[in-house]
Write an enzyme that holds these catalytic residues in place. Structure first.
Site, PDB file in Angstrom:
ATOM      1  N   HIS A  72      45.313  33.611   1.183  1.00 33.28           N
ATOM      2  CA  HIS A  72      46.718  33.782   1.928  1.00 33.28           C
ATOM      3  C   HIS A  72      46.596  35.172   2.813  1.00 33.28           C
ATOM      4  CE1 HIS A  72      50.693  33.309   2.691  1.00 33.28           C
ATOM      5  NE2 HIS A  72      51.124  34.372   2.262  1.00 33.28           N
ATOM      6  N   SER A  92      53.344  33.517   6.651  1.00 35.06           N
ATOM      7  CA  SER A  92      53.856  33.273   5.541  1.00 35.06           C
ATOM      8  C   SER A  92      55.334  33.065   5.578  1.00 35.06           C
ATOM      9  CB  SER A  92      53.698  34.377   4.640  1.00 35.06           C
ATOM     10  OG  SER A  92      53.917  34.264   3.202  1.00 35.06           O
TER      11      SER A  92
END
Length: 689
Positions: free
Chosen positions: A663, A548
């Site tokens: 994610h 991320s």
């Protein structure tokens, strides 16, 4: 280009269109079209090549089996969540990869073998509906908490479908509340009314992809608008202040202007009354008639990080004065602020070690009690009860398996309820905290987990993790798969607590925002050099991992310091920092990184953006780049394009893209086991061979 200019106009940045047109064309921008046949054919080809290399390694099956045993173990702690006078849990195992939402009593949960009642079988639901349903939680109507708004994601992304579910009957409510897939926020006001922010009609979202129109929704009626932000905001939502008996004492409207700037108002019959707060403030909870906020900047004599409260009755009269609850010191950082039925709970870091304070309010004053939880451990709040003052915490360390603790906020009593069995042999390792010195002289803490018998000859294979953003702290955690696959085979593990995180509160984070971002990258390199200076490891044996925001760190570390590492795992990353604000939720992060469509911001961003800073003729370490097709937070175009550019430049790399999971990339325990097996095969190939 039309789409790009349209997005710029939506962001009120039309004057910069000429600049965007003048920028060199990106030959790999077609990979941003996530599900296009050409894009997916490219992904499939990359996956085949990387699987051959990684899954064909003789170690892969062993690593996969070890990780799978950990992720599907029947003796895992079933994470508890208070609801309806008992305990809920979402359980995944080899036979239930999507999971089972289930319930038991607290008395049964205390036992070694609780008697669970199945509420919803997500595997059966997925099969019946032909979807990949991933659990995203439930919001249940107080006080009974039997009617719940269940959030389901098809594939694991942030966008969810919301359905009303009755836990008493174990069925979705016929004709009940139901909202189609989207990024949305819904809360109960009463049994027949919700407050909701969502994409009401196509296009009713901000540039970040979030809702900015808030409406109340009556059962069987038409939604009624109560608040509207603007498309240049990040988003807006309603916050229900649940009082005694589940009655809504009030509603706060939150307008999120940037990722860190917010404006709050109290919703009333005659409109909204603004709440006097600085822009950098965050709503935390409501307890004992007090609306609790945390300040992220100094304001009216309160320091950054302060936890303050307003009396709701005074807010309604327009005469509220903020009251200080807690002001953290220079080595403290507030991690979470929550509440039980009548107590406020503040979880802290003190020199990156956990602690919990519980506050009561009497005669207009707040008093604190420190809970006697394990010292020198990472403490995480798990769940708080709305029915009484009980709360669950976990305690863990790098070598100490996670333990679950039940506390009573009223009495201060705590008791260990469960302990995760050891997943690896930690007897041969030791944990140390060290400090490195960064480019500007700032001391940067890091944790080192190493073999007790490590020779100081710089030969230890070492994996270093970093994040450094969004005020998210990275304290010691028990990572079973890392311990089993990496530490047991003689590796060392490092967490670099670089600036940008939340280890020491807002100031630690704010010191590397926007044009100061380079300092975070310098911090990470400084920790690596300290490991070399102390002869823990060497560039040949050092690998790094981040995901991320940590993907920015990894890719920049690769382009700025290719000489410092031999392995780089770049997962679910941001990489193209000159275009990130036009991809998925990227526009919401402009306050963190700067706006590349503003020339002055672009000037400092383009100095480090890894996608634009790959140089021909430089010998880069071969990275392993990986992501998830269904990641709707950080666009898979970032890693795809980076890999494609590496390929075009003839630079070795590996790329693998999982096709669902979102994610977090961990929705399915079997796929998660394969994921980590690939990670560690790559790291073993680069650092142990």
């Amino acid at each position: 280009m039309k789409a790009l200019l349209g997005a710029l106009a939506a962001l009120a940045l039309a004057p910069l269109a000429a600049h965007a047109q003048a920028a060199p064309a990106d030959p790999f921008q077609w990979l941003e079209d996530i599900d296009a046949p050409r894009s997916m054919a490219w992904v499939e080809g990359q996956n085949v090549k990387s699987a051959k290399r990684l899954e064909g390694d003789p170690r892969y099956e062993t690593f996969h089996a070890e990780a799978r045993a950990i992720f599907t173990a029947e003796d895992r702690i079933a994470t508890p969540h208070f609801r309806a006078g008992g305990i809920d849990n979402l359980w995944q195992d080899a036979g239930h990869v999507h999971g089972v939402w289930r319930h038991t009593t607290l008395a049964s949960y205390r036992t070694a073998s609780p008697q669970w009642q199945t509420l919803l079988d997500l595997d059966a639901l997925s099969k019946a509906e032909g979807r990949n349903w991933i659990w995203k939680g439930a919001d249940c109507l107080k006080p009974a908490q039997t009617l719940c708004l269940v959030r389901l994601s098809n594939g694991g992304g942030d966008a969810v479908e919301v359905r009303e579910f009755d836990t008493a009957t174990g069925r979705f409510v016929d004709g009940g509340f139901r909202f189609a897939n989207g990024k949305q926020n819904l809360r109960w006001i009463d049994r027949d009314t919700l407050i909701a922010s969502r994409e009401w009609t196509p296009g009713d979202v901000t540039a970040s992809g979030y809702a900015y129109i808030v409406k109340t929704v009556a059962r069987g009626g038409e939604p009624r608008e109560v608040f509207r932000g603007t498309k240049t905001d990040v988003g807006a939502q309603g916050i229900v202040l649940d009082g005694a008996g589940g009655k809504a004492d009030g509603i706060i409207l939150q307008r999120t202007l940037t990722f860190y700037d917010r404006a709050f108002s109290l919703m009333g019959d005659q409109g909204q009354t603004p709440i006097a707060l600085p822009p950098k403030a965050e709503y935390q909870t409501y307890v004992a008639g007090q609306a609790v906020f945390q300040l992220k900047q100094a304001w009216r004599g309160f320091g950054a990080g302060a936890v303050i409260a307003f009396d709701l009755a005074d807010l309604k009269r327009g005469a509220a004065k903020p009251q200080l609850i807690f002001q953290p010191g220079p080595r403290q950082a507030v991690q979470t602020v929550d509440s039980t039925k009548g107590r406020l709970v503040v979880t802290l870091l003190e020199d990156v070690k956990g602690a919990v304070d519980v506050y009561g309010r009497k005669d207009g004053r707040w008093t604190a009690r420190r809970l006697p939880l394990p010292k020198d451990a990472n403490i995480n709040e798990v769940s708080t009860s709305d029915d009484d003052d009980q709360l669950f915490f976990t305690a863990e360390g790098f070598l100490d398996p996670t333990s679950l603790w039940l506390a009573d906020g009223a009495s201060g009593a705590v008791a260990k309820m469960k302990t995760l069995p050891a997943r690896f042999d930690a007897s041969k390792d030791v944990v140390e905290q060290h400090w490195a010195t960064s480019s500007d002289g700032t001391r940067i803490p890091y944790f080192l987990v190493r073999p007790k018998g490590m020779k100081p000859d710089a030969s230890t294979p070492t994996l270093m993790y970093g994040y450094g953003g969004f005020e998210i702290a990275k304290p010691p955690v028990y990572v079973p798969e890392m311990g089993k696959i990496w530490l047991e085979r003689g590796g060392a593990y490092v967490i670099a607590n670089i600036r940008g995180g939340g280890e020491f509160g807002p100031a630690w984070h704010d010191s590397v925002l926007r044009e100061k971002r380079q300092l975070a990258f310098d911090d990470f390199a400084a920790v690596a050099r300290d490991l070399f200076k102390t002869r823990v490891t060497s560039p040949r044996r050092l690998g790094i991992y981040g995901r991320s925001n940590g993907g920015v760190l990894m890719s920049v570390s690769m382009t700025q310091h290719p000489e410092l590492w031999n392995a780089i795992v770049i997962e679910s990353p941001l990489i193209d920092m000159l275009r990130y604000n036009h991809l998925s939720a990227g526009a919401s992060w402009v306050a963190e990184y700067g706006d590349p469509d503003v020339p002055s911001d672009r000037a400092f961003i383009e100095k480090y953006s890894a996608y634009q800073n790959l140089k021909p003729g430089v010998k880069y370490p071969e990275p392993y780049i990986t992501t998830n097709t269904r990641d709707d937070r950080v666009h898979p175009g970032h890693p795809r394009k980076f890999a494609a550019r590496l390929e075009a430049m003839g630079i070795p790399y590996l790329y693998y893209e999982q096709t669902f999971g979102g994610h977090a990339n961990d929705a399915d325990p079997e796929l998660n086991a394969r994921r980590w097996a690939r990670h560690y095969v790559y790291l073993a190939q680069k650092l142990m061979d």
